[in-house]
Scaffold this motif. Structure first.
Motif, PDB file in Angstrom:
ATOM      1  N   VAL A  27       0.808  -1.220   0.000  1.00 42.08           N
ATOM      2  CA  VAL A  27       0.000   0.000   0.000  1.00 42.08           C
ATOM      3  C   VAL A  27       0.839   1.269   0.000  1.00 42.08           C
ATOM      4  O   VAL A  27       0.298   2.359  -0.132  1.00 42.08           O
ATOM      5  CB  VAL A  27      -0.996   0.051   1.185  1.00 42.08           C
ATOM      6  N   SER A  28       2.143   1.130   0.133  1.00 41.45           N
ATOM      7  CA  SER A  28       2.957   2.346   0.171  1.00 41.45           C
ATOM      8  C   SER A  28       4.147   2.278  -0.771  1.00 41.45           C
ATOM      9  O   SER A  28       4.206   3.011  -1.749  1.00 41.45           O
ATOM     10  CB  SER A  28       3.428   2.622   1.602  1.00 41.45           C
ATOM     11  N   LEU A  29       5.068   1.404  -0.521  1.00 39.43           N
ATOM     12  CA  LEU A  29       6.319   1.387  -1.275  1.00 39.43           C
ATOM     13  C   LEU A  29       6.229   0.741  -2.651  1.00 39.43           C
ATOM     14  O   LEU A  29       7.119   0.935  -3.471  1.00 39.43           O
ATOM     15  CB  LEU A  29       7.405   0.670  -0.464  1.00 39.43           C
ATOM     16  N   ALA A  30       5.189  -0.015  -2.917  1.00 44.94           N
ATOM     17  CA  ALA A  30       5.089  -0.710  -4.204  1.00 44.94           C
ATOM     18  C   ALA A  30       5.121   0.252  -5.381  1.00 44.94           C
ATOM     19  O   ALA A  30       5.552  -0.107  -6.475  1.00 44.94           O
ATOM     20  CB  ALA A  30       3.834  -1.568  -4.252  1.00 44.94           C
ATOM     21  N   ASN A  31       4.680   1.495  -5.164  1.00 41.26           N
ATOM     22  CA  ASN A  31       4.740   2.495  -6.236  1.00 41.26           C
ATOM     23  C   ASN A  31       6.161   2.987  -6.484  1.00 41.26           C
ATOM     24  O   ASN A  31       6.449   3.570  -7.522  1.00 41.26           O
ATOM     25  CB  ASN A  31       3.848   3.693  -5.896  1.00 41.26           C
ATOM     26  N   VAL A  32       7.027   2.775  -5.506  1.00 41.75           N
ATOM     27  CA  VAL A  32       8.407   3.235  -5.600  1.00 41.75           C
ATOM     28  C   VAL A  32       9.353   2.073  -5.866  1.00 41.75           C
ATOM     29  O   VAL A  32      10.270   2.163  -6.674  1.00 41.75           O
ATOM     30  CB  VAL A  32       8.821   3.931  -4.284  1.00 41.75           C
ATOM     31  N   TRP A  33       9.124   0.993  -5.149  1.00 36.84           N
ATOM     32  CA  TRP A  33      10.031  -0.149  -5.216  1.00 36.84           C
ATOM     33  C   TRP A  33       9.226  -1.420  -5.008  1.00 36.84           C
ATOM     34  O   TRP A  33       9.082  -1.905  -3.882  1.00 36.84           O
ATOM     35  CB  TRP A  33      11.111  -0.015  -4.136  1.00 36.84           C
TER      36      TRP A  33
END
Length: 179
Positions: A27-33
């Motif tokens: 829900v948070s880092l998947a868009n970045v890494w």
């Protein structure tokens, strides 16, 4: 950025199991890494072997809860303050743009239109995520919102650039058209 440092950063906020970390990641880092379940669990094992995290609790079905160790916190701080971000110079998207002269102008414009639509979709998704994110003001939420804002602005820039480039192709086509 490495998965190692992403996990250390999440664990710096408090102990968590691999399952909990994967939920937070999605829900948070998947868009970045982005990371898969197998990558997260394998990296937690490597972090434990290196003494950067420690297992602080074990539960049913082999569930382990990890906490960042002092050496892990020191590594995270070192990475944050001393290691320059990798500036990858490769972009599949821009490489294609460079060679759009090899296709018909309509195909080039269609490619740019798809880029604009993809960026607009990512903007919408991030805006919805922004609305859904907790109003908590712990460090992870606060700095996560800063990263989210970067994503919103980056996608807005990509959409605006693709729209601009599509118009430039139309102008170029009109200027080079033979009467």
């Amino acid at each position: 950025m490495s998965l190692r440092h992403a996990l250390l950063g999440l664990l710096a906020a408090g102990p968590a199991s691999g399952y909990d970390l994967l939920k937070i990641f999605n829900v948070s880092l998947a868009n970045v890494w982005p990371a898969t379940q197998s990558q997260v669990y394998a990296e937690l094992g490597r972090l434990a072997d290196a003494g950067l995290v420690e297992v602080v609790a074990e539960g049913p079905r082999g569930r382990k809860e990890y906490a960042i160790a002092d050496t892990g916190r020191a590594e995270l701080r070192r990475w944050l303050t001393e290691v320059a971000p990798t500036r990858t110079g490769r972009s599949d998207t821009l490489l294609r743009v460079f060679f759009l002269g090899q296709v018909e102008p309509g195909q080039a414009r269609a490619y740019l239109r798809r880029l604009a639509e993809t960026a607009a979709g990512a903007e919408r998704d991030l805006a919805a995520l922004s609305d859904a994110v907790s109003a908590e003001e712990d460090d992870l939420a606060f700095y996560g919102r800063l990263a989210l804002e970067w994503g919103l602005r980056f996608n807005a820039m990509q959409r605006e650039w693709a729209d601009w480039a599509e118009r430039r192709i139309e102008e170029h086509e009109a200027a080079t058209r033979r009467p």
